[in-house]
Design a protein around this motif. Structure first.
Motif, PDB file in Angstrom:
ATOM      1  N   ASP A  70      33.979  52.658  33.131  1.00 27.02           N
ATOM      2  CA  ASP A  70      33.443  51.341  33.480  1.00 27.02           C
ATOM      3  C   ASP A  70      34.330  50.272  32.864  1.00 27.02           C
ATOM      4  O   ASP A  70      34.632  50.330  31.670  1.00 27.02           O
ATOM      5  CB  ASP A  70      32.019  51.163  32.936  1.00 27.02           C
ATOM      6  N   ALA A  71      34.728  49.326  33.672  1.00 27.61           N
ATOM      7  CA  ALA A  71      35.555  48.223  33.179  1.00 27.61           C
ATOM      8  C   ALA A  71      34.749  47.354  32.228  1.00 27.61           C
ATOM      9  O   ALA A  71      33.535  47.211  32.383  1.00 27.61           O
ATOM     10  CB  ALA A  71      36.064  47.398  34.349  1.00 27.61           C
ATOM     11  N   PRO A  72      35.422  46.760  31.266  1.00 27.03           N
ATOM     12  CA  PRO A  72      34.729  45.813  30.391  1.00 27.03           C
ATOM     13  C   PRO A  72      34.179  44.642  31.201  1.00 27.03           C
ATOM     14  O   PRO A  72      34.697  44.310  32.271  1.00 27.03           O
ATOM     15  CB  PRO A  72      35.837  45.339  29.441  1.00 27.03           C
ATOM     16  N   SER A  73      33.168  44.021  30.681  1.00 26.31           N
ATOM     17  CA  SER A  73      32.544  42.882  31.344  1.00 26.31           C
ATOM     18  C   SER A  73      33.584  41.797  31.636  1.00 26.31           C
ATOM     19  O   SER A  73      34.425  41.489  30.795  1.00 26.31           O
ATOM     20  CB  SER A  73      31.449  42.323  30.438  1.00 26.31           C
ATOM     21  N   GLY A  74      33.530  41.286  32.860  1.00 22.30           N
ATOM     22  CA  GLY A  74      34.423  40.210  33.248  1.00 22.30           C
ATOM     23  C   GLY A  74      35.783  40.657  33.752  1.00 22.30           C
ATOM     24  O   GLY A  74      36.622  39.830  34.086  1.00 22.30           O
ATOM     25  N   VAL A  75      36.008  41.972  33.798  1.00 23.33           N
ATOM     26  CA  VAL A  75      37.297  42.501  34.244  1.00 23.33           C
ATOM     27  C   VAL A  75      37.085  43.283  35.538  1.00 23.33           C
ATOM     28  O   VAL A  75      36.144  44.064  35.653  1.00 23.33           O
ATOM     29  CB  VAL A  75      37.910  43.434  33.165  1.00 23.33           C
ATOM     30  N   SER A  76      37.968  43.063  36.509  1.00 23.72           N
ATOM     31  CA  SER A  76      37.903  43.805  37.769  1.00 23.72           C
ATOM     32  C   SER A  76      38.111  45.292  37.496  1.00 23.72           C
ATOM     33  O   SER A  76      39.061  45.691  36.809  1.00 23.72           O
ATOM     34  CB  SER A  76      38.995  43.300  38.723  1.00 23.72           C
ATOM     35  N   PHE A  77      37.217  46.128  38.044  1.00 27.48           N
ATOM     36  CA  PHE A  77      37.331  47.570  37.839  1.00 27.48           C
ATOM     37  C   PHE A  77      38.693  48.086  38.296  1.00 27.48           C
ATOM     38  O   PHE A  77      39.351  48.845  37.590  1.00 27.48           O
ATOM     39  CB  PHE A  77      36.209  48.313  38.582  1.00 27.48           C
ATOM     40  N   CYS A  78      39.134  47.685  39.485  1.00 26.36           N
ATOM     41  CA  CYS A  78      40.400  48.206  40.018  1.00 26.36           C
ATOM     42  C   CYS A  78      41.597  47.754  39.195  1.00 26.36           C
ATOM     43  O   CYS A  78      42.537  48.524  39.009  1.00 26.36           O
ATOM     44  CB  CYS A  78      40.558  47.821  41.486  1.00 26.36           C
ATOM     45  N   GLU A  79      41.572  46.542  38.680  1.00 26.22           N
ATOM     46  CA  GLU A  79      42.664  46.093  37.802  1.00 26.22           C
ATOM     47  C   GLU A  79      42.637  46.877  36.499  1.00 26.22           C
ATOM     48  O   GLU A  79      43.672  47.301  35.989  1.00 26.22           O
ATOM     49  CB  GLU A  79      42.541  44.595  37.529  1.00 26.22           C
ATOM     50  N   TRP A  80      41.443  47.064  35.945  1.00 29.26           N
ATOM     51  CA  TRP A  80      41.296  47.805  34.692  1.00 29.26           C
ATOM     52  C   TRP A  80      41.750  49.249  34.850  1.00 29.26           C
ATOM     53  O   TRP A  80      42.362  49.816  33.964  1.00 29.26           O
ATOM     54  CB  TRP A  80      39.830  47.727  34.243  1.00 29.26           C
ATOM     55  N   LEU A  81      41.493  49.830  36.016  1.00 32.78           N
ATOM     56  CA  LEU A  81      41.864  51.226  36.262  1.00 32.78           C
ATOM     57  C   LEU A  81      43.372  51.430  36.237  1.00 32.78           C
ATOM     58  O   LEU A  81      43.841  52.537  36.040  1.00 32.78           O
ATOM     59  CB  LEU A  81      41.283  51.703  37.603  1.00 32.78           C
TER      60      LEU A  81
END
Length: 99
Positions: A70-81
């Protein structure tokens, strides 16, 4: 190494009842590279999970990864991945060794 290969195989390519490995693959399919539809990715995951028939311990590993993927709050999941932290949390890479 087996963990990485299994997760990569599940993600790269899933049928029937959902399980943690399929759910993890489906989550990662949200971030397909251009030219691959999310539906195609999910069908590949479905096929791979069906073929692999994950053991209970593999399902447990996928469940643990699903919890951490799970991406941190406020961060796009796909960018975080695309980050090292995202890849490690979702089972797509090993953590860099610490010295």
């Amino acid at each position: 190494m087996h963990r990485l290969l299994f997760i990569a195989a599940v993600v790269a390519l899933a049928a029937g009842c959902s399980n943690p490995c399929q759910d993890l693959g489906d989550r990662i399919c949200q971030c397909n590279p251009t030219g691959v539809s999310e539906d195609t990715c999910k069908q590949q995951v479905d096929n791979m999970v069906s073929d692999a028939d994950p053991t209970e311990s593999q399902d447990e590993l996928c469940a643990d990864l699903l919890d951490s993927c799970d991406a941190p709050s406020g961060v796009s999941f796909c960018e975080w991945l695309t980050t090292e932290a995202g890849k490690v949390a979702c089972g797509l890479a090993y953590a860099a060794p610490t010295e």
